[in-house]
Design an enzyme around this catalytic site. Structure first.
Site, PDB file in Angstrom:
ATOM      1  NE  ARG A  84      10.272   1.632   5.245  1.00 18.23           N
ATOM      2  CZ  ARG A  84      10.045   2.802   5.841  1.00 18.23           C
ATOM      3  NH1 ARG A  84      11.055   3.567   6.226  1.00 18.23           N
ATOM      4  NH2 ARG A  84       8.820   3.196   6.073  1.00 18.23           N
ATOM      5  CG  HIS A 128       6.277   6.783   3.626  1.00 19.38           C
ATOM      6  ND1 HIS A 128       7.409   6.066   3.953  1.00 19.38           N
ATOM      7  CD2 HIS A 128       6.510   8.044   4.059  1.00 19.38           C
ATOM      8  CE1 HIS A 128       8.295   6.874   4.540  1.00 19.38           C
ATOM      9  NE2 HIS A 128       7.772   8.075   4.619  1.00 19.38           N
ATOM     10  CD  GLU A 173       8.698   8.473  10.592  1.00 17.15           C
ATOM     11  OE1 GLU A 173       8.170   9.535  10.224  1.00 17.15           O
ATOM     12  OE2 GLU A 173       9.911   8.368  10.753  1.00 17.15           O
ATOM     13  CG  ASN A 295      11.401   5.082  10.423  1.00 19.00           C
ATOM     14  OD1 ASN A 295      11.800   3.944  10.177  1.00 19.00           O
ATOM     15  ND2 ASN A 295      10.463   5.682   9.705  1.00 19.00           N
ATOM     16  CE1 TYR A 297      15.859  10.861   9.383  1.00 16.70           C
ATOM     17  CE2 TYR A 297      13.948   9.764  10.327  1.00 16.70           C
ATOM     18  CZ  TYR A 297      14.765  10.026   9.247  1.00 16.70           C
ATOM     19  OH  TYR A 297      14.495   9.446   8.028  1.00 16.70           O
ATOM     20  CD  GLU A 357      12.148   6.879   7.292  1.00 18.29           C
ATOM     21  OE1 GLU A 357      12.403   8.010   7.746  1.00 18.29           O
ATOM     22  OE2 GLU A 357      11.040   6.563   6.804  1.00 18.29           O
TER      23      GLU A 357
HETATM   24  C1  GAL Z   1      10.699  10.561   8.294  1.00 25.93           C
HETATM   25  C2  GAL Z   1       9.834  10.191   7.117  1.00 25.93           C
HETATM   26  C3  GAL Z   1      10.549  10.256   5.806  1.00 25.93           C
HETATM   27  C4  GAL Z   1      11.544  11.389   5.688  1.00 25.93           C
HETATM   28  C5  GAL Z   1      12.364  11.553   6.944  1.00 25.93           C
HETATM   29  C6  GAL Z   1      13.274  12.777   6.962  1.00 25.93           C
HETATM   30  O1  GAL Z   1       9.917  10.996   9.364  1.00 25.93           O
HETATM   31  O2  GAL Z   1       9.351   8.871   7.260  1.00 25.93           O
HETATM   32  O3  GAL Z   1       9.583  10.268   4.801  1.00 25.93           O
HETATM   33  O4  GAL Z   1      10.971  12.533   5.237  1.00 25.93           O
HETATM   34  O5  GAL Z   1      11.546  11.628   8.064  1.00 25.93           O
HETATM   35  O6  GAL Z   1      12.611  13.887   7.457  1.00 25.93           O
END
Ligand code: GAL
Length: 453
Positions: A84, A128, A173, A295, A297, A357
């Site tokens: 991607r 992006h 995002e 995405n 985290y 992501e």
């Molecule tokens: C996401 C973003 C990415 C990358 C990742 C890590 O929010 O889409 O570009 O930076 O976080 O922080």
């Protein structure tokens, strides 16, 4: 006698599950003034004193514009069947409008052809975050006319690449971009409008819908999204904390998924959005999606804010978990929780999910033998893939996992200080060194049952 260690097992994903890596144009390409590329809001932002932690910029980044063939060779070696990446809008339309710059279009032709020759399937993000500066000068995403420009851009790239690119994502995002870019000003374009930034969210959603329509009519067959999601955990059972959590959940999660899948904003947010919604907008935003990109985290802990606060919520630290170099808690089980929540909330309206992501920042560099021993990243990937596998066993339809990121790269306001890659990049020499996590990801993919790669 010590018993021998059992061989480490790999997470098991269903046959055909797609593994990939993710990147974004401004974070890796460099070549900021080459072949007719125009300036973006990130070029402007990086040039401002104090915006970027180490004062770096994306002018060179990973120099991927010149080294894409080497990077695609790494992908071939990795054996992940998906990649991607995003298109730089100002490379293709330097001012964000009008006739495309052929040299910009050519670059992505070369990249896409190289990927396909290497057995890697491209997944293309249109936006992006690198908005052409000229559009920002006209109000950027606060200005509804930017949506029209974005639809024109989508038509240009759809016509050019839909013959070879199957998977498309209009906007990366929208929540992170509007919150950090227009509400708090931590990211480009650096506006600090707080709740007055809400039209940006609506216009990004409208841009998603308009681009999806343009791509579809140019022949694109698989269109999705890449929405950042986080499970929201109240700091206590106190009514005020639970209420603040519900509101932030609506602003962060519901505000994007509900218009896309259901054609409406969460009820609690309607009073904030009414003025920006024009007739027909919600139907435009709700386009049929072939996949729903998540995405992920980390989860967030939310509390009610004190009287003096400008915002109604506070973000206390989530303690008791290991953290990455960015201080982000590592909570793989919250990914499982979110996948199950998404399905429970949206059921038949939810298309198959792709993890677009998921990754972590650890600064490990090469040791004296040149080995980059990033065991915490291996643990991270293993645990998050296990969480996905568990969600699948509970009936959630997840089709793929694209880790962030292939390469260490320009991490926005953190500059070059945070390393998310499976591949280490020495920014002095541009030397690429696959980390141990790269080998682990490759071995894990190769060990999958009849994997499609
Ligand atoms: C996401 C973003 C990415 C990358 C990742 C890590 O929010 O889409 O570009 O930076 O976080 O922080």
């Amino acid at each position: 006698m010590p018993s021998p260690q059992p061989p480490r097992r790999f997470p098991e994903l269903p046959a055909g599950f797609r593994f990939g890596t993710s990147t974004a144009a401004y974070q890796i390409e460099g070549a900021a003034t080459e072949d007719g590329r125009g300036p973006s809001v990130w070029d402007t932002f990086c040039a401002q004193e104090g915006r970027i932690a180490d004062g770096s910029t994306g002018d060179v980044a990973c120099d991927h514009y010149h080294r894409y063939a080497e990077d695609v060779a790494l992908m071939r070696r990795l054996g992940a069947g998906g990649y991607r990446f995003s298109l730089s809008w100002p490379r293709i339309q330097p001012t964000g409008a009008g006739a495309p710059n052929e040299k910009g279009l050519d670059f992505y032709d070369r990249l896409i052809d190289c990927l396909l020759e290497s057995g890697v399937e491209p997944m293309v993000t249109l936006f992006h975050w690198d908005l052409p500066q000229e559009l920002e000068d006209d109000g950027g995403w606060l200005n509804r006319a930017t949506v029209d420009r974005f639809a024109e851009f989508a038509a240009i790239v759809g016509e050019r690449y839909a013959d070879r690119v199957e998977h498309w994502i209009p906007v990366n995002e929208p929540n992170v971009f509007s919150l950090l870019g227009y509400a708090t000003g931590v990211h480009a374009p650096g506006r600090t409008l707080m709740f007055d930034s809400l039209p940006v969210s609506h216009h990004l959603l409208l841009g998603h819908g308009r681009a999806a329509i343009a791509l579809r009519s140019a022949g694109a067959t698989s269109i999705g999204c890449a929405n950042n999601h986080a499970p929201m955990w109240p700091a206590s059972d106190d009514e005020a904390d639970v209420g603040a959590t519900k509101l932030f959940d609506a602003l962060w999660n519901g505000m994007y998924v509900e218009p896309m899948l259901l054609g409406r904003y969460p009820r609690d947010l309607m009073p904030l959005m009414e003025d920006v919604i024009a007739d027909g907008d919600m139907a435009t935003i709700r386009q049929p999606l072939d996949f729903y990109g998540v995405n992920y985290y980390n989860p967030m802990k939310i509390a009610a804010a004190g009287e003096e606060s400008e915002m109604p919520f506070a973000f206390p630290e989530l303690v008791g978990y290991p953290t990455t170099d960015l201080g982000w808690p590592v909570v793989p089980d919250a990914l499982r929780e979110w996948l199950i929540t998404l399905r429970a909330r949206y059921r038949a309206a939810l298309p198959p999910i792709m993890i677009t992501e998921s990754g972590c920042a650890y600064g490990t560099g090469p040791d004296e033998h040149g080995v980059v021993d990033d065991q915490p990243r291996i643990d991270y990937l293993e645990a998050h893939l296990d969480a996905v596998a568990t969600a699948i066993r509970r009936g959630v339809d997840v089709r793929g996992y694209y880790t962030w990121s292939l390469l260490d790269n320009f991490e926005w306001a953190e500059g070059l200080t945070q390393r998310f890659g499976l591949v280490h990049v020495d920014y002095e020499t541009q030397r690429r060194t696959p980390k141990r996590s790269f080998d682990w990801y490759a071995a894990m993919i190769a060990a999958q049952p009849k994997h499609a790669g």
